[in-house]
Scaffold this motif. Structure first.
Motif, PDB file in Angstrom:
ATOM      1  N   SER A   8      -6.427  -6.713  -0.048  1.00 60.55           N
ATOM      2  CA  SER A   8      -6.879  -8.089   0.145  1.00 60.55           C
ATOM      3  C   SER A   8      -8.174  -8.353  -0.617  1.00 60.55           C
ATOM      4  O   SER A   8      -8.356  -9.424  -1.195  1.00 60.55           O
ATOM      5  N   ALA A   9      -9.057  -7.370  -0.605  1.00 61.01           N
ATOM      6  CA  ALA A   9     -10.332  -7.544  -1.294  1.00 61.01           C
ATOM      7  C   ALA A   9     -10.141  -7.650  -2.802  1.00 61.01           C
ATOM      8  O   ALA A   9     -10.865  -8.380  -3.488  1.00 61.01           O
ATOM      9  N   ALA A  10      -9.153  -6.942  -3.323  1.00 62.47           N
ATOM     10  CA  ALA A  10      -8.938  -6.902  -4.774  1.00 62.47           C
ATOM     11  C   ALA A  10      -8.075  -8.050  -5.284  1.00 62.47           C
ATOM     12  O   ALA A  10      -8.157  -8.389  -6.474  1.00 62.47           O
ATOM     13  N   ARG A  70     -12.026  -2.630  13.703  1.00 56.85           N
ATOM     14  CA  ARG A  70     -11.618  -3.287  12.458  1.00 56.85           C
ATOM     15  C   ARG A  70     -11.243  -4.752  12.700  1.00 56.85           C
ATOM     16  O   ARG A  70     -11.528  -5.622  11.866  1.00 56.85           O
ATOM     17  N   HIS A 104      -4.073  -9.185   4.891  1.00 57.79           N
ATOM     18  CA  HIS A 104      -3.649  -7.955   5.560  1.00 57.79           C
ATOM     19  C   HIS A 104      -3.685  -8.092   7.077  1.00 57.79           C
ATOM     20  O   HIS A 104      -4.341  -8.979   7.629  1.00 57.79           O
ATOM     21  N   ALA A 120      -6.811  -3.329   3.603  1.00 59.87           N
ATOM     22  CA  ALA A 120      -7.998  -4.179   3.451  1.00 59.87           C
ATOM     23  C   ALA A 120      -8.453  -4.215   1.996  1.00 59.87           C
ATOM     24  O   ALA A 120      -8.867  -5.268   1.495  1.00 59.87           O
ATOM     25  N   ALA A 121      -8.342  -3.086   1.313  1.00 56.71           N
ATOM     26  CA  ALA A 121      -8.743  -3.026  -0.102  1.00 56.71           C
ATOM     27  C   ALA A 121      -7.839  -3.904  -0.964  1.00 56.71           C
ATOM     28  O   ALA A 121      -8.308  -4.527  -1.930  1.00 56.71           O
ATOM     29  N   GLU A 177      -7.791   1.060   5.655  1.00 61.14           N
ATOM     30  CA  GLU A 177      -8.664   0.860   4.494  1.00 61.14           C
ATOM     31  C   GLU A 177      -7.868   0.390   3.284  1.00 61.14           C
ATOM     32  O   GLU A 177      -8.307  -0.482   2.521  1.00 61.14           O
ATOM     33  N   ALA A 178      -6.661   0.942   3.097  1.00 58.43           N
ATOM     34  CA  ALA A 178      -5.861   0.592   1.925  1.00 58.43           C
ATOM     35  C   ALA A 178      -5.408  -0.864   1.962  1.00 58.43           C
ATOM     36  O   ALA A 178      -5.460  -1.562   0.939  1.00 58.43           O
ATOM     37  N   ASP A 196       0.816  -1.217   0.000  1.00 65.38           N
ATOM     38  CA  ASP A 196       0.000   0.000   0.000  1.00 65.38           C
ATOM     39  C   ASP A 196       0.848   1.264   0.000  1.00 65.38           C
ATOM     40  O   ASP A 196       0.300   2.370  -0.146  1.00 65.38           O
ATOM     41  N   SER A 244     -11.592  -9.585   9.173  1.00 62.49           N
ATOM     42  CA  SER A 244     -10.882  -9.732   7.908  1.00 62.49           C
ATOM     43  C   SER A 244      -9.371  -9.821   8.078  1.00 62.49           C
ATOM     44  O   SER A 244      -8.680 -10.395   7.226  1.00 62.49           O
TER      45      SER A 244
END
Length: 267
Positions: free
Chosen positions: A50-52, A81, A58, A47-48, A44-45, A10, A86
């Motif tokens: 991992s989502a993508a 969080r 993360h 986690a994003a 947020e970055a 990130d 997650s």
């Protein structure tokens, strides 16, 4: 599986070519990436990412070098969080005794609070231990957590054995590639292989062949080769062992194999 147990994908250094960096690492054989936050602004970055990306996982945490920018409310946010479920670890957390004005009392307050959160949620921790191994061990003995990784380990053999005794694996990466890093290389060569995981700390701690340049996770395969050479082993054995160690240290990484298989099937 070749797993980079510590890479800050990130970071701003990757903003211009993050997708290409990931593609190059995958092409070099890296099958998984653990991306730890260094502060609440990063939650947020990471986690994003991992989502993508199915091969990314993360961790949420507040790094000791960033506690002066942190607020008490960040610990409340961290709790919230972590409760979402997650994150696979609490990190990057710890203590840093290298920087003269690092405010160790403040670092310690955040470290202790985050160890308690790790204990509450039953999560392993990703530790920053630079020139603070003994102090960190003291808190780990006081506040038991489910193991984790001592990142960029550069302590003594006695300290290494103490971390291992508490259920931790030790991270080795770019520093191991310098012939002048005699203590680190000796530890990498002689500690039980079951205690070692590989990492890049990208974009930091570049290897000997890239000194002064950005460190990329694509270097991880060459790190495995250096470790294999130091130990007199086949690189395939090192990759298999360190990947299994990473998944044992951070159980949330165990699903990486499933994600990889699904990705191949979809392809």
């Amino acid at each position: 599986m070749l797993i980079d147990t510590h890479c800050h994908l990130d970071a701003a250094e990757f903003d211009g070519d993050r997708a290409a960096v990931l593609a190059a690492a995958r092409a070099a054989g890296v099958g998984g990436f653990l991306v730890p936050a260094v502060g609440a602004a990063d939650f947020e970055a990471v986690a994003a990412l991992s989502a993508a990306h199915p091969d990314c996982r993360h961790a949420f945490g507040i790094h000791p070098m960033y506690v002066r920018q942190a607020h008490e409310s960040d610990l409340e946010l961290l709790h919230a969080r972590l409760a979402e479920g997650s994150a696979v670890a609490v990190g990057e957390i710890g203590l840093d005794g290298y920087v003269a004005d690092g405010d160790l009392p403040l670092q310690t307050r955040y470290f202790e609070a985050q160890l308690k959160l790790a204990r509450e949620f039953g999560l392993p921790v990703v530790l920053h231990v630079r020139r603070a191994q003994d102090q960190i061990l003291k808190y780990l003995r006081r506040i038991g957590v489910p193991g984790g990784i001592a990142h960029a380990f550069n302590g003594s053999r006695q300290q290494a054995e103490a971390f291992i005794g508490l259920g931790f694996r030790l991270g080795f990466g770019g520093a191991m590639t310098y012939t002048g890093s005699r203590r680190i290389r000796e530890l990498a060569a002689s500690l039980p292989l079951s205690a070692i995981v590989l990492e890049t700390d990208a974009p930091d701690i570049p290897p000997a062949w890239g000194a002064g340049l950005r460190n990329d996770p694509a270097n991880l395969g060459r790190f495995a080769g250096v470790l294999a050479e130091l130990r007199g082993m086949r690189v395939e054995e090192v990759v298999a062992a360190t990947g299994a160690n990473a998944q044992a240290a951070i159980p949330g990484l165990a699903s990486l194999g499933v994600s990889r298989a699904l990705g191949r099937a979809a392809g």
